[in-house]
Design a protein around this motif. Structure first.
Motif, PDB file in Angstrom:
ATOM      1  N   HIS A  59       2.664   0.401   4.486  1.00  0.00           N
ATOM      2  CA  HIS A  59       1.808  -0.366   5.339  1.00  0.00           C
ATOM      3  C   HIS A  59       1.945  -1.922   5.345  1.00  0.00           C
ATOM      4  O   HIS A  59       1.185  -2.596   5.031  1.00  0.00           O
ATOM      5  CB  HIS A  59       0.351   0.138   4.921  1.00  0.00           C
ATOM      6  CG  HIS A  59       0.133   1.302   5.083  1.00  0.00           C
ATOM      7  ND1 HIS A  59       0.041   2.167   6.355  1.00  0.00           N
ATOM      8  CD2 HIS A  59       0.170   2.692   4.155  1.00  0.00           C
ATOM      9  CE1 HIS A  59      -0.302   3.581   5.847  1.00  0.00           C
ATOM     10  NE2 HIS A  59       0.087   3.736   4.747  1.00  0.00           N
ATOM     11  N   ARG A  69       0.730  -1.170   0.139  1.00  0.00           N
ATOM     12  CA  ARG A  69       0.063  -0.021  -0.025  1.00  0.00           C
ATOM     13  C   ARG A  69       0.941   1.229  -0.151  1.00  0.00           C
ATOM     14  O   ARG A  69       0.798   2.007   0.928  1.00  0.00           O
ATOM     15  CB  ARG A  69      -1.119   0.092   1.200  1.00  0.00           C
ATOM     16  CG  ARG A  69      -2.161  -1.065   1.165  1.00  0.00           C
ATOM     17  CD  ARG A  69      -3.064  -0.631   0.090  1.00  0.00           C
ATOM     18  NE  ARG A  69      -3.988  -1.623   0.150  1.00  0.00           N
ATOM     19  CZ  ARG A  69      -4.169  -2.409  -0.876  1.00  0.00           C
ATOM     20  NH1 ARG A  69      -3.116  -2.826  -1.617  1.00  0.00           N
ATOM     21  NH2 ARG A  69      -5.320  -3.345  -0.837  1.00  0.00           N
ATOM     22  N   HIS A 106       6.737   0.247   6.775  1.00  0.00           N
ATOM     23  CA  HIS A 106       5.440   0.316   7.527  1.00  0.00           C
ATOM     24  C   HIS A 106       4.997   1.346   7.502  1.00  0.00           C
ATOM     25  O   HIS A 106       3.543   1.674   7.222  1.00  0.00           O
ATOM     26  CB  HIS A 106       5.679  -0.245   8.904  1.00  0.00           C
ATOM     27  CG  HIS A 106       4.283  -0.464   9.504  1.00  0.00           C
ATOM     28  ND1 HIS A 106       3.704   0.234  10.506  1.00  0.00           N
ATOM     29  CD2 HIS A 106       3.289  -1.578   9.494  1.00  0.00           C
ATOM     30  CE1 HIS A 106       2.715   0.062  10.772  1.00  0.00           C
ATOM     31  NE2 HIS A 106       2.507  -1.390  10.295  1.00  0.00           N
ATOM     32  N   ARG A 107       5.747   2.630   7.562  1.00  0.00           N
ATOM     33  CA  ARG A 107       5.065   3.879   7.518  1.00  0.00           C
ATOM     34  C   ARG A 107       4.690   4.496   6.334  1.00  0.00           C
ATOM     35  O   ARG A 107       3.597   4.950   5.992  1.00  0.00           O
ATOM     36  CB  ARG A 107       6.105   4.996   7.871  1.00  0.00           C
ATOM     37  CG  ARG A 107       5.607   6.426   8.041  1.00  0.00           C
ATOM     38  CD  ARG A 107       6.853   7.232   8.483  1.00  0.00           C
ATOM     39  NE  ARG A 107       7.439   6.948   9.858  1.00  0.00           N
ATOM     40  CZ  ARG A 107       8.908   6.774   9.944  1.00  0.00           C
ATOM     41  NH1 ARG A 107       9.576   6.705   8.932  1.00  0.00           N
ATOM     42  NH2 ARG A 107       9.185   6.497  11.216  1.00  0.00           N
TER      43      ARG A 107
END
Length: 316
Positions: free
Chosen positions: A199, A93, A195-196
């Protein structure tokens, strides 16, 4: 320029002859019942539903478009183009995705394996130098099913696996001996940043493991007399503003744990797309100085095999 298929034998043809390719198709379909075919391990039965599946893809692959692509790496596009098949949806994402209409909105149409195989054969008939699966991590089972059909009908081109690097070992085991050229994009040099902005969890760990396995399967990139790739590993890395991609970590990993002969596309074409404007640190293109710094890092690590397309970024 001759097509590479005229001189070099695609890996999957051996598996077709000994019956292994058909077996891989059966096993991959079983994996869809509790899906572990990407690094998210959603464990959803994709033969029944897409509920809870990040890739939003069930039994059938969704294809946005296909055709000869002349904007890929020099070693893939040749004179007639790389035969790209753009799959819709994605298992990542990324907030700066340049193809977000495809990867996040899922524009495209569902296809049966027979239709996907027909696309592959059509690309071969149009003179493309390879079949280039773009964003394939969530459709490994569907790709295998289509490859079996297409190979039985005369497909001979090398297969290129063009992924975001968030691939599971289970999927790569099924692709061993099927894929000729792996082309992962190592997006980040640490999992916190991944992750930031994308995602996903444990990206750096999964990406390193995936690239190691890809290299074990195919080794360094090999080119024919026309400079066309027919087997091996090609790594992409998109340089982000302010060093957010962790370029030094990525290139150090490639140097120390893969090979200094790794063919690298150090991409300088980042510009804000999708939701990047919501992140001040992502809301600008990279500068010429930032790209030169990335090139200097590659030179310092001795990574000399680089694609000319990497110099075509839109820089300030």
């Amino acid at each position: 320029m001759k097509n590479v298929s005229e001189r070099f034998r695609a890996a999957y043809l051996g598996l077709l002859e000994n019956g292994e390719l058909e077996q891989r198709v059966r096993i991959a379909r079983q994996h869809l019942q509790s899906c572990d075919l990407c690094a998210r391990y959603c464990r959803v039965d994709r033969l029944r539903t897409t509920q809870g599946v990040v890739c939003r893809t069930g039994d059938r692959a969704v294809v946005y478009s296909y055709g000869p692509h002349r904007g890929e790496e020099d070693v893939l596009r040749g004179c007639n183009g790389s035969g790209t098949i753009f799959f819709s949806w994605c298992n990542m994402r990324c907030e700066f995705c340049q193809n977000w209409e495809i990867s996040q909105k899922g524009e495209g149409r569902e296809v049966e394996p027979e239709q996907l195989a027909a696309m592959m054969l059509d690309l071969q008939a149009r003179g493309c130098h390879n079949i280039n699966f773009v964003t394939p991590s969530h459709v490994v089972a569907q790709i295998l099913a289509a490859t079996l059909i297409a190979a039985r009908q005369g497909l001979k081109l090398p297969l290129v696996y063009n992924s975001g690097g968030y691939d599971s070992p289970e999927a790569l085991a099924l692709l061993d001996g099927v894929i000729d050229v792996y082309m992962p994009d190592m997006k980040y040099g640490d999992s916190v940043t991944a992750h930031r902005y994308s995602h996903v969890r444990n990206y750096w760990e999964f990406s390193r493991a995936a690239v190691k396995e890809m290299y074990r399967q195919v080794g360094d990139l090999r080119l024919d007399d026309n400079g066309l790739a027919y087997h091996g590993l090609l790594v992409r890395h998109l340089v982000l503003p302010a060093g957010l991609a962790g370029t030094e970590n990525v290139l150090e990993f490639i140097t120390r744990e893969i090979s200094t002969e790794t063919y690298l596309n150090l991409m300088g074409q980042y510009y804000p797309c999708y939701r990047a404007e919501e992140r001040p640190e992502l809301a600008r293109p990279i500068t010429a100085a930032e790209y030169r710094e990335a090139l200097d890092i590659a030179r310092r690590f001795g990574l000399a095999r680089q694609d000319r397309i990497s110099r075509r970024g839109r820089l300030l």
